[in-house]
Design an enzyme around this catalytic site. Structure first.
Site, short mmCIF file in Angstrom:
data_model
loop_
_atom_site.label_atom_id
_atom_site.label_comp_id
_atom_site.label_asym_id
_atom_site.label_seq_id
_atom_site.Cartn_x
_atom_site.Cartn_y
_atom_site.Cartn_z
N HIS A 177 40.44 40.91 1.94
CA HIS A 177 40.41 40.92 0.48
C HIS A 177 39.23 40.14 -0.09
CE1 HIS A 177 42.73 37.00 0.69
NE2 HIS A 177 41.96 36.73 -0.33
N ASP A 225 44.69 42.27 6.59
CA ASP A 225 43.86 41.36 5.78
C ASP A 225 42.88 40.53 6.60
OD1 ASP A 225 42.84 40.33 3.45
OD2 ASP A 225 44.49 38.94 3.07
N SER A 273 41.32 31.21 0.91
CA SER A 273 41.33 32.39 1.77
C SER A 273 40.17 32.38 2.75
CB SER A 273 41.27 33.66 0.91
OG SER A 273 42.44 33.82 0.17
#
Length: 438
Positions: A10, A41, A119
């Site tokens: 992402h 992901d 992230s």
């Protein structure tokens, strides 16, 4: 290892340009996403300048899952500052859960703070990376999630061939064996434990699972009445976790009980669930412009956008296939839902049609059922009819009628007026040129 950077899908999905900056450095380097797996992901980046990795050895990855209550440190760049942030916590939970509606995987929950910006940062225990930060529980305090190294290693093994295929899974609908009425109904005693097949994914006579089968084992591992397997003193996971360990040649061994008889079967499993409304998985959507209308093949991303736009109640009320067939598999080879993907382009041909057709599913043109986007484009391109009548799936929707030649003639000026380079996506234009068919 291999001068590569591991990050989340992402972070880089659909990025036109990617730059990387090392901690403690003021220089930025250009990078390329060489592998992206939206379902789990994960993504891999390569950097144009290999000297970026000088004096920056790869972080070693743990070869096994951590234990609950193991101490963990998370590194990243969350909102609130520009310097490297370090947070500490413990491993709270390990589960096998859906990452998306199409991909299941191991997930580690930790109580170290993970916030937007974390992230792609590593979670480290005992000097080794145990996973990659990727998400948090919205509305929860100190509930963060990391992708464990086992999932990362599966991803790296998959892309070693040069192309990401995806995680293998089963797609049958299951239900637990917990309700006390189920045992007498199925005529089984208390010694039988497992999970019930509610709706088999395959309907062929030779498909190994039938409705009301009870899956009692996967490999040599017993399945309990909630569909879980015990994998040690401190680890209990959904039995489907073992598919990624036991699948061989596209099959996984199961033991089932059918009509009070135990039998061994081999269940076919695959990386991708056939979907009428599939995910894009990092690809660009197919489209075709004809006159003031834009047609596209429906995708999960488009359906999600429709839900976010507030159109869900309207589509539910009219019985749109975007809602009623969201989780269906194709009913025949090549079936797609074709949607009007945007409002009318400004053109006199659309005068008098006051409703915005965005998200309407095209049912037929001149009475010919629409099977998929390429078939629709070929029909519009080849038609010799004086008029084109578009009918849509769902109650209460207008029927659009256009002069065919005027619609065709208007297409080029509409493309020019809106600075659109191409009338359709490459797959559609190739089909119209006779390079492929669907």
């Amino acid at each position: 290892d291999g001068h590569r950077i591991l990050t989340n899908a992402h972070m880089v999905l659909y990025a036109r340009q990617i730059q990387v900056q090392a901690d403690g450095s003021g220089e930025k380097g250009t990078a390329t996403a060489t592998a992206v797996a939206p379902g789990i992901d994960l993504a891999i980046l390569t950097v144009d300048d290999p000297t970026f990795f000088d004096n920056r050895p790869p972080l070693p990855r743990a070869s096994k899952l951590p234990n609950k209550q193991d101490s963990v440190v998370v590194y990243g760049y969350p909102e609130g500052g520009n310097n490297l942030s370090i947070t500490k916590g413990i491993v709270s939970r390990i589960e096998f859960v859906p990452y998306t509606p199409f991909t299941d995987g191991l997930r580690i929950q930790i109580d170290a703070a993970i916030n937007p910006g974390n992230s792609g940062g590593p979670a480290v225990a005992n000097g080794q990376m145990i996973g990659l930060a990727f998400s948090r529980l919205n509305g929860g305090d100190n509930v963060g999630y990391i992708i464990p190294c086992e999932e990362i290693d599966l991803f790296l093994k998959d892309i070693a061939s040069g192309k990401y295929i995806g995680k293998t899974g089963m797609f049958d609908d299951l239900q637990t064996l917990e309700n006390p009425a189920l045992r007498p109904y199925l005529k089984i005693d208390k010694s039988v434990h497992g999970i019930i097949v509610n709706s088999p994914f395959g309907n062929a006579p030779d498909y190994p699972l039938k409705k009301w089968d009870i899956i009692t084992k996967i490999g040599d591992n017993s399945v309990d009445d909630q569909g879980m397997v015990n994998l040690g003193d401190d680890l209990r996971l959904d039995f489907q976790y073992l598919i990624q360990k036991l699948a061989k040649d596209g099959k996984v061994p199961l033991t089932i009980v059918r009509d009070d008889k135990s039998m061994d079967v081999e269940l076919p499993v695959s990386p991708m669930r056939p979907m009428l409304i599939p995910p894009l998985l990092g690809q660009y959507p197919s489209y075709y412009i004809f006159g003031p209308m834009v047609f596209s093949a429906a995708t999960q991303e488009f359906a999600q956008g429709v839900r976010n736009s507030g159109l869900m109640p309207f589509l539910s009320f009219i019985g749109s296939p975007l809602i009623t067939r969201l989780g269906d598999k194709p009913s025949f080879s090549g079936e797609e839902l074709v949607v009007v993907s945007s409002p009318f382009f400004s053109d006199k041909l659309a005068l008098g049609y006051e409703k915005d057709p965005t998200s309407w599913v095209v049912k037929s043109v001149n009475g010919v059922p629409v099977k998929n986007l390429i078939q629709l484009a070929q029909y519009l391109n080849d038609s010799k009819d004086e008029f084109l009548k578009f009918e849509f799936a769902g109650q209460g929707l207008e029927t659009f009628v256009f002069p065919r030649q005027a619609m065709k003639d208007a297409t080029e000026s509409i493309l020019d007026d809106n600075d659109i380079r191409s009338q359709g996506s490459p797959d559609v234009l190739d089909a119209l040129a006779g390079k492929n068919a669907k």
